[in-house]
Design a protein around this motif. Sequence first.
Motif, PDB file in Angstrom:
ATOM      1  N   VAL A 111       5.317   5.928   1.547  1.00  0.00           N
ATOM      2  CA  VAL A 111       4.703   7.249   1.513  1.00  0.00           C
ATOM      3  C   VAL A 111       5.451   8.105   0.500  1.00  0.00           C
ATOM      4  O   VAL A 111       6.685   8.123   0.480  1.00  0.00           O
ATOM      5  CB  VAL A 111       4.742   7.926   2.904  1.00  0.00           C
ATOM      6  CG1 VAL A 111       4.337   9.391   2.807  1.00  0.00           C
ATOM      7  CG2 VAL A 111       3.812   7.203   3.872  1.00  0.00           C
ATOM      8  N   ALA A 142      -1.958   8.630   5.968  1.00  0.00           N
ATOM      9  CA  ALA A 142      -0.870   8.125   5.133  1.00  0.00           C
ATOM     10  C   ALA A 142       0.141   7.329   5.949  1.00  0.00           C
ATOM     11  O   ALA A 142       0.562   6.237   5.561  1.00  0.00           O
ATOM     12  CB  ALA A 142      -0.185   9.290   4.424  1.00  0.00           C
ATOM     13  N   ALA A 171       0.104   2.920   5.273  1.00  0.00           N
ATOM     14  CA  ALA A 171       0.913   2.712   4.070  1.00  0.00           C
ATOM     15  C   ALA A 171       2.236   2.014   4.372  1.00  0.00           C
ATOM     16  O   ALA A 171       2.831   2.183   5.437  1.00  0.00           O
ATOM     17  CB  ALA A 171       1.182   4.044   3.383  1.00  0.00           C
ATOM     18  N   THR A 191       0.852  -1.187   0.000  1.00  0.00           N
ATOM     19  CA  THR A 191       0.000   0.000   0.000  1.00  0.00           C
ATOM     20  C   THR A 191       0.886   1.234   0.000  1.00  0.00           C
ATOM     21  O   THR A 191       1.757   1.381   0.860  1.00  0.00           O
ATOM     22  CB  THR A 191      -0.910   0.036   1.239  1.00  0.00           C
ATOM     23  OG1 THR A 191      -1.799  -1.080   1.206  1.00  0.00           O
ATOM     24  CG2 THR A 191      -1.737   1.316   1.272  1.00  0.00           C
ATOM     25  N   THR A 192       0.677   2.109  -0.976  1.00  0.00           N
ATOM     26  CA  THR A 192       1.437   3.354  -1.075  1.00  0.00           C
ATOM     27  C   THR A 192       0.475   4.519  -0.934  1.00  0.00           C
ATOM     28  O   THR A 192      -0.600   4.527  -1.537  1.00  0.00           O
ATOM     29  CB  THR A 192       2.177   3.453  -2.422  1.00  0.00           C
ATOM     30  OG1 THR A 192       3.177   2.433  -2.476  1.00  0.00           O
ATOM     31  CG2 THR A 192       2.844   4.818  -2.585  1.00  0.00           C
ATOM     32  N   ALA A 193       0.854   5.502  -0.124  1.00  0.00           N
ATOM     33  CA  ALA A 193       0.040   6.703   0.062  1.00  0.00           C
ATOM     34  C   ALA A 193       0.769   7.897  -0.527  1.00  0.00           C
ATOM     35  O   ALA A 193       1.924   8.153  -0.189  1.00  0.00           O
ATOM     36  CB  ALA A 193      -0.239   6.941   1.542  1.00  0.00           C
TER      37      ALA A 193
END
Length: 348
Positions: free
Chosen positions: A210, A203, A207, A33-35
């Motif tokens: 980030v 975030a 994540a 998961t990337t924010a």
Amino acid sequence: MSTPVLDVRGLAKSFNGNTVLDDITLQLEPGSTTAVVGSSGCGKTTLLRLIAGFETPDAGTVTIAGRQVASPESAVAPHRRGVGYVAQDGALFPHLTVEQNIAYGLRGGIRNGRTRARVAELLKTVSLDPSFAARRPHQLSGGQQQRVALARALARQPVLMLLDEPFSALDTGLRASTRKAVAQLLSGAGVTTLLVTHDQEEALSIADQVAVMRDGRFTQVGAPQHVYRQPRDRFTAEFLGDCVTLPCVVSSGVAECALGHIPVRGDDGPGTLLLRPEQLVATVVSDSGQLEGVGTVSAVEFLGHDVLLTIEPAGETEPIVVRQHSLNPPPIHAKVRIEVVGSGVVLP
């Protein structure tokens, strides 16, 4: 190294001569998961729209699961990219039931037994009772609508999920619980996710990676802890949280400042020492003969679990804000010594 699910290279986009994105490069590893975090208008949503296929880049490429899907010369249609998209407001069809919304786009229509079974499975996945299938969007809470939107996006088993500030319309308590549930759901399903948000806590909390954006460019990309603790510049540091900054002189990995001698990473010479408020601990002292690290409490702000202490250091240094637990905090006018936990960062 595994092949990134998403590989963005040198992406750029302008509207009416105004540059919105400039040389954006980003990779997402499978199941991560990337924010992307930044203030309103910095280009976050435009990045999502380029990846989803709603816009065409002026420069650069977008590659999803090893297949190039966008460049200035060619583009794969959005519905053929294997991407799920959840908008800020959920964008549910108001005239359709929850079941019909989730089944939208699936082959066979809602009358198909396999489709009904898939919808029931998705409702369970997003922790909604089967009875919700017959409801319409206006009969759902904000959090429930977001879960339905997520279920609809998951229905076609996308290789990449795009979330455009999906929790911003929810109240504080519901936002925290919903984002936690969604993060656990996507992580458990192994879905690679790209989330854009202006909420720093959001975030940092959900994540694996980030990316901080400013005026269409990334200022820093990395693990949340690293970007928070080792920011490259003042903008990144201040956008991700409160900062304490002090003038200092660095020599052999030690910064000399009003708080004493603090271990740092940075070149020798004058600079600005950056610390986080939670790194500072204020304790009452009876003997303030040695002024280094000693100050006077000028304000106490109770925040429940924490308390913010405004401390006036000896000398001409600006006031320092210390965040610490609220049990028996030093009173106003108390003489305190400020101790620093961990190391600092020296900004150029």
